[in-house]
Design an enzyme around this catalytic site. Structure first.
Site, PDB file in Angstrom:
ATOM      1  N   GLY A  92      -1.233  15.625  58.774  1.00 37.61           N
ATOM      2  CA  GLY A  92      -0.491  15.504  57.888  1.00 37.61           C
ATOM      3  C   GLY A  92       0.934  15.723  58.483  1.00 37.61           C
ATOM      4  O   GLY A  92       1.433  15.290  59.411  1.00 37.61           O
ATOM      5  N   GLY A  93       1.859  15.913  57.588  1.00 30.21           N
ATOM      6  CA  GLY A  93       3.719  15.088  57.747  1.00 30.21           C
ATOM      7  C   GLY A  93       4.007  16.563  58.703  1.00 30.21           C
ATOM      8  O   GLY A  93       4.456  16.410  60.005  1.00 30.21           O
ATOM      9  N   MET A  94       3.313  17.447  58.986  1.00 28.00           N
ATOM     10  CA  MET A  94       3.811  18.400  59.455  1.00 28.00           C
ATOM     11  C   MET A  94       2.524  18.511  60.671  1.00 28.00           C
ATOM     12  O   MET A  94       3.395  19.169  61.851  1.00 28.00           O
ATOM     13  CB  MET A  94       4.105  19.895  58.843  1.00 28.00           C
ATOM     14  CG  MET A  94       4.671  20.480  57.783  1.00 28.00           C
ATOM     15  SD  MET A  94       4.212  22.024  57.277  1.00 28.00           S
ATOM     16  CE  MET A  94       2.922  22.198  56.502  1.00 28.00           C
ATOM     17  N   GLY A  95       1.648  18.419  60.208  1.00 26.20           N
ATOM     18  CA  GLY A  95       0.984  18.882  61.973  1.00 26.20           C
ATOM     19  C   GLY A  95      -0.409  18.009  61.834  1.00 26.20           C
ATOM     20  O   GLY A  95      -1.032  17.759  60.419  1.00 26.20           O
ATOM     21  N   VAL A  97      -5.190  19.149  62.094  1.00 25.51           N
ATOM     22  CA  VAL A  97      -5.754  19.662  61.684  1.00 25.51           C
ATOM     23  C   VAL A  97      -6.872  20.281  62.557  1.00 25.51           C
ATOM     24  O   VAL A  97      -7.373  18.614  62.549  1.00 25.51           O
ATOM     25  CB  VAL A  97      -6.231  20.250  60.202  1.00 25.51           C
ATOM     26  CG1 VAL A  97      -7.105  21.229  60.040  1.00 25.51           C
ATOM     27  CG2 VAL A  97      -5.610  20.457  59.846  1.00 25.51           C
ATOM     28  N   LYS A 114      -4.492  24.914  62.721  1.00 24.63           N
ATOM     29  CA  LYS A 114      -3.102  23.804  61.730  1.00 24.63           C
ATOM     30  C   LYS A 114      -2.578  24.510  62.954  1.00 24.63           C
ATOM     31  O   LYS A 114      -1.945  24.728  62.807  1.00 24.63           O
ATOM     32  CB  LYS A 114      -2.888  23.742  60.387  1.00 24.63           C
ATOM     33  CG  LYS A 114      -2.073  23.546  59.726  1.00 24.63           C
ATOM     34  CD  LYS A 114      -1.939  23.256  58.698  1.00 24.63           C
ATOM     35  CE  LYS A 114      -0.435  21.828  57.656  1.00 24.63           C
ATOM     36  NZ  LYS A 114      -0.366  22.191  56.550  1.00 24.63           N
ATOM     37  N   ASP A 207       1.215  21.313  44.640  1.00 22.37           N
ATOM     38  CA  ASP A 207       0.566  19.982  45.231  1.00 22.37           C
ATOM     39  C   ASP A 207      -1.328  20.122  44.897  1.00 22.37           C
ATOM     40  O   ASP A 207      -1.757  19.827  45.551  1.00 22.37           O
ATOM     41  CB  ASP A 207       0.554  19.565  45.990  1.00 22.37           C
ATOM     42  CG  ASP A 207       0.585  18.056  47.076  1.00 22.37           C
ATOM     43  OD1 ASP A 207       0.506  17.574  46.096  1.00 22.37           O
ATOM     44  OD2 ASP A 207       0.086  18.336  48.263  1.00 22.37           O
TER      45      ASP A 207
END
Length: 935
Positions: A92-95, A97, A114, A207
């Site tokens: 994803g955008g943050m990191g 998994v 994550k 979301d």
């Protein structure tokens, strides 16, 4: 590249990478707008990521390094904390998994980790990451992926460890399994339960979409990804939310509510909307809007202004869709129906009416016009599945009549149905109008009565006289009888209300007649199948239980449960309340197996209704713990109490009356485990708080005073125990009457104190007085009667009146075995008492079997070193000595003496008996030197 530019890139890159691959191009275009250069730079990052998904693991000097020189640094096989990385699951955008397994072999369960990306650990991203971790830590629900652990790697990257969910996105699962509409709705209700629980914990997800809801092979949905969730009360979590506009950029437009796309105020209604979109897609295969490749301004217009087609009509469309793998497929009425009801016409009929209205109500543009909560949304679906009217549809007669016919179509002729409908139509409209007017009138009259009632405390009315709450209640109760005779429904409502206030004050004798009249009036006015009638029945049963009249209470509670199940449904808090009270009644009557079953049923129900962190859940845990304590299962009791007290501290605070009761029961466990100093400390703290919160004349205070006295008796502190017993007894006499079973219990406890002191002359009349009161109030086959009969037998044994003692003990044992077929601590006590008597009357062979049974129970239920185990060991050692089996007797008697000396003191009666038995053993064995040590 400047830091500012890099920050701008990351802000756009994060949501783009979090979105499905097929949606990235259109989302990038919408977020960048006319900034062509910015769009190209972010597009280069996206392309690099798609080419090599490991490129963001290394430190970055700036954005250009990442764009021009992507780095591949796989971490499979590496350790993060104690976890070994197996493979990547997604990004994803943050990191990213990763699937991992614990590497130190403490357990082999798979987990998901994550990990934040190196180079994206800006302050904003770090805050989002910590924010998600904190939210997950606060949520514990079977349909939400659980947080297991959180930390920082050796090189400073934040990570957290979650439950690993192996499953499919909810839409894919439903289509792959070809679930029917009804099965999809049941699955969706489980999703609603998870979201509703999050809302109860002040978290809005923001979301909700298929990729964030995975369904396991067992058919259980799991809610994931709280990365952009909102806290409705951030102060509770010790942090504040990120600015709203950031969350707006990170939303998924297809499932976003109008207020989200506008950047407006976000509430639980936003999740209701997203769930409506999700249900739309699950039922039809289509999404309500076409947003691909659309500019942001146009997206806002479509979502905020356009009305979606009804689900029952949208299935007629042919539409090209891009699936999760990026492949294009064409939706047709036939392809959609094949994975649902089989045929388009059948699916269309299934969706028409209720489901059209339910979905579109959840998706209304104005938040205030949607369902009040996710719980209301799920309840409408339940009602639809049960063939009941739903709130999402205009409440017309034709609609309700149609529901009636559908539920009762067997045997209903079409011609007769039309005739009935015409007649019922007028009656129904009149009834509804009359009912609304009656309810309004009743509320106004109740309000006026209460306002007038409390005028007596107004200075101009009181004229200097101090008016107590009790006096106001008494005046109110008297006035209801005379002033409300012509308004029986209002009269019943007020009687029930004031009766329950009396109950809260412990004034049961004042409450019962009011509640009895409330039941009678409501039966006459409202009938037997009415929720208000059920409430009065439940409340009357409740007060009778508090008065220890459980046999009288049970039929009222049974009737309340029957009505509530029929009118409220099985999964309703009122049904759970009545089940809980019925369990209490069964326990009070000695039906332990039935009580435990009911308590566990209530606990499961309350967890389903409220989630794990609710006061009613804590109450059910406490009830089960109290049963485990009384059964001698202290390990189980301790676990249950600890769980209940965690909920209590977080939901109620430690001065709430219910929490004080739970804490008092926990202290009782400490007492039973022989931890007397800790029990005494807890009881004294609880008594101080109960006096402050409840006053000095409340039955709950009396219970804790008695419990403290019992602890002091166990410690041999008879001087300080006696006044506590007498104060508790005085409270019960004043509130419950001289003949109350609660008063008899205090009388028996006083008798036990004198018995332990060795004052049998003072103890015997108290035991017999308690026994007489119990028999009068409870009948012969009650656990308290059997316990007191056993105590009388033990006292007669101590007087060496064996002929009178034996029938008492045998009678008690017979009743207790009948009441407790699975064993109980009272059975063990009587077994040991009878075994001692048989040993002393030269029947040691018979005594041995009874004593071993009693000892086995105590060893199984109580911790090693408990004085009651030692008491049983000493009694068995005495029987073995009489049988001249000295080798077996010696270790039992030696252990018993040492434990009793340490736990009860050298001068305690039980310690003295153990020492005497050692003397007899060694003398009979011919070991005179050893015998002399114990003479």
């Amino acid at each position: 590249m400047t830091p500012e530019r890099w920050q701008q890139i990351i802000t756009i890159l994060a949501p783009v990478l979090e979105s499905p691959a097929e949606e990235r191009a259109s989302l990038l275009e919408r977020l960048c707008g006319e900034q062509i250069e910015l769009r190209e730079e972010v597009a280069a990052l996206v392309a690099a990521f798609e080419k090599d998904s490991k490129l963001m693991e290394n430190p970055l000097s700036d954005g250009e390094t990442l764009i021009r020189h992507p780095v591949n640094n796989p971490i499979e096989g590496q350790l993060i904390g104690p976890y070994k990385i197996i493979r990547e699951l997604g990004r994803g955008g943050m990191g990213a998994v990763y699937l991992a397994i614990r590497s130190d072999d403490q357990y082999r369960k798979r987990v998901a980790i994550k990990l934040i990306k190196r180079g994206l650990d800006t302050e904003e991203i770090l805050n989002r990451f910590r924010h998600e971790r904190q939210i997950l830590a606060s949520l514990d629900h079977p349909n939400i992926a659980r947080l297991l652990h959180g930390d920082t790697t050796a090189d400073g990257l934040s990570y957290f460890v979650m439950e690993y969910v192996e499953g499919m996105p909810v839409d894919s699962y439903c289509d792959t399994k070809k679930l029917s509409t009804a099965t999809r709705l049941e699955l969706f209700r489980k999703v609603c339960a998870a979201v509703h629980y999050a809302h109860q914990n002040l978290v809005v997800h923001r979301d909700l979409k298929p990729s964030n809801i995975l369904v396991t092979d067992q058919g259980e949905p799991k809610l994931l990804d709280f990365g952009i969730a909102k806290l409705l009360n951030p102060e509770l979590y010790g942090q504040t939310m990120a600015p709203t506009e950031i969350a707006v950029r990170l939303m998924t437009p297809d499932y976003a509510s109008p207020e989200q796309v506008r950047g407006g105020k976000i509430t639980t209604a936003s999740d209701v909307y997203s769930l409506g979109v999700l249900l739309y897609e699950l039922l039809t295969g289509h999404r309500p809007y076409h947003l691909r490749g659309t500019e942001r301004v146009e997206i806002e217009r479509v979502i905020c202004e356009e009305s979606p087609a009804k689900p029952s009509t949208v299935i007629n469309r042919r539409e090209d869709m891009i699936d999760n793998e990026g492949s294009t497929r064409t939706l047709t009425p036939e392809s959609v129906s094949r994975t649902r009801e089989g045929e388009p016409d059948k699916l269309r009929r299934r969706l028409e009416g209720d489901l059209d209205n339910i979905v579109l109500m959840a998706m209304r543009k104005e938040p205030e016009r949607r369902y009040l909560s996710v719980g209301h949304f799920a309840e409408d679906i339940r009602r639809h599945l049960a063939g009941l009217p739903v709130s999402a549809r205009k409440d017309t007669f034709g609609y309700r009549a149609g529901k009636f016919v559908k539920r009762n179509k067997v045997g209903v002729a079409i011609a007769a149905a039309f005739a009935v409908l015409l007649a019922v139509s007028a009656v129904f409209i009149i009834q509804q109008s009359a009912r609304a007017a009656r309810e309004r009138d009743k509320a106004e009259r109740v309000s006026a009565f209460l306002v007038d009632l409390f005028k007596v405390s107004d200075p101009s009315e009181a004229k200097g006289k101090s008016i107590t709450a009790r006096e106001i209640l008494d005046q109110g109760a008297a006035r209801i009888e005379t002033e409300m005779k012509d308004q029986p429904e209002v009269q019943a409502t007020l009687m029930d209300a004031i009766g329950m206030v009396y109950r809260g004050l412990g004034l049961y004798d004042s409450a019962i007649p009011l509640l009895e009249k409330s039941v009678k009036l409501r039966r006459e006015v409202l009938g037997n199948e009415n929720v208000d009638t059920a409430k009065s029945l439940n409340d009357l049963g409740w007060v009778l239980l508090e008065k220890q009249r459980s046999k009288e209470a049970e039929p009222f509670l049974q009737e309340a449960i029957k009505i509530r199940r029929k009118l409220r449904g099985e999964e309703h808090q009122e049904t759970a309340e009545s089940l809980n009270l019925l369990a209490f009644a069964r326990k009070d009557q000695g039906d332990i197996a039935s009580a435990e079953t009911l308590y566990r049923e209530t606990l499961a129900l309350r967890r389903k209704i409220f989630g794990p962190m609710h006061r009613d859940v804590a109450q059910s845990l406490n009830n089960l713990a109290l049963m485990a304590t009384e059964n001698g299962d202290y390990t189980e009791a301790d676990k249950l109490y600890q769980e209940a007290l965690v909920i209590d501290r977080q939901t109620l605070g430690m001065e709430d009356p219910d929490v004080l009761t739970h804490l008092s029961n926990y202290a009782l466990l400490k007492d039973n485990k022989g931890e007397y100093d800790e029990a005494e400390r807890l009881y004294r703290e609880i008594i101080t708080n109960k006096r402050k919160v409840l006053g000095n004349e409340h039955p709950s205070l009396a219970v804790t005073l008695n419990n403290l006295a019992e602890t002091l008796r166990q410690k041999g502190d008879y001087e300080n125990a006696e006044p506590l017993y007498r104060e508790a007894q005085a409270i019960f006499i004043k509130l419950l009457g001289e003949d109350s079973p609660s008063v008899a219990t205090l009388t028996q406890n006083l008798a036990r104190m004198f018995y332990d002191k060795g004052d049998l002359t003072a103890a015997e009349p108290l035991y017999r007085k308690a026994l007489s009161a119990y028999r009068k109030q409870l009948g012969e086959e009650d656990p308290r009667v059997a316990r007191t009969v056993s105590n009388v037998g033990q006292l007669l044994y101590e007087r060496s009146d064996f002929g009178a003692a034996e029938p008492q003990l045998r009678q008690a044992l017979q009743t207790q075995r009948k009441l407790y077929p699975g064993g109980h601590k009272d059975v063990a006590t009587t077994l040991i008492g009878l075994g001692r008597l048989l040993t002393d009357t030269n029947r040691a062979t018979e005594a041995e079997g009874l004593l071993r049974e009693g000892l086995e129970f105590r060893r199984a239920k109580q911790p090693a070193g408990n004085y009651q185990i030692a008491e049983a060991e000493g009694a068995l050692g005495g029987a073995l000595t009489a049988l001249k089996r000295f080798d077996e007797a010696e270790p039992l008697l030696s252990d018993a003496y040492e434990v009793l000396k340490a736990r009860r003191g050298e001068q305690n009666k039980l310690t003295t008996q153990a020492r005497q038995r050692l003397y007899v053993l060694y003398k009979a064995w011919g070991k005179t030197d050893k015998a002399a040590q114990f003479h």
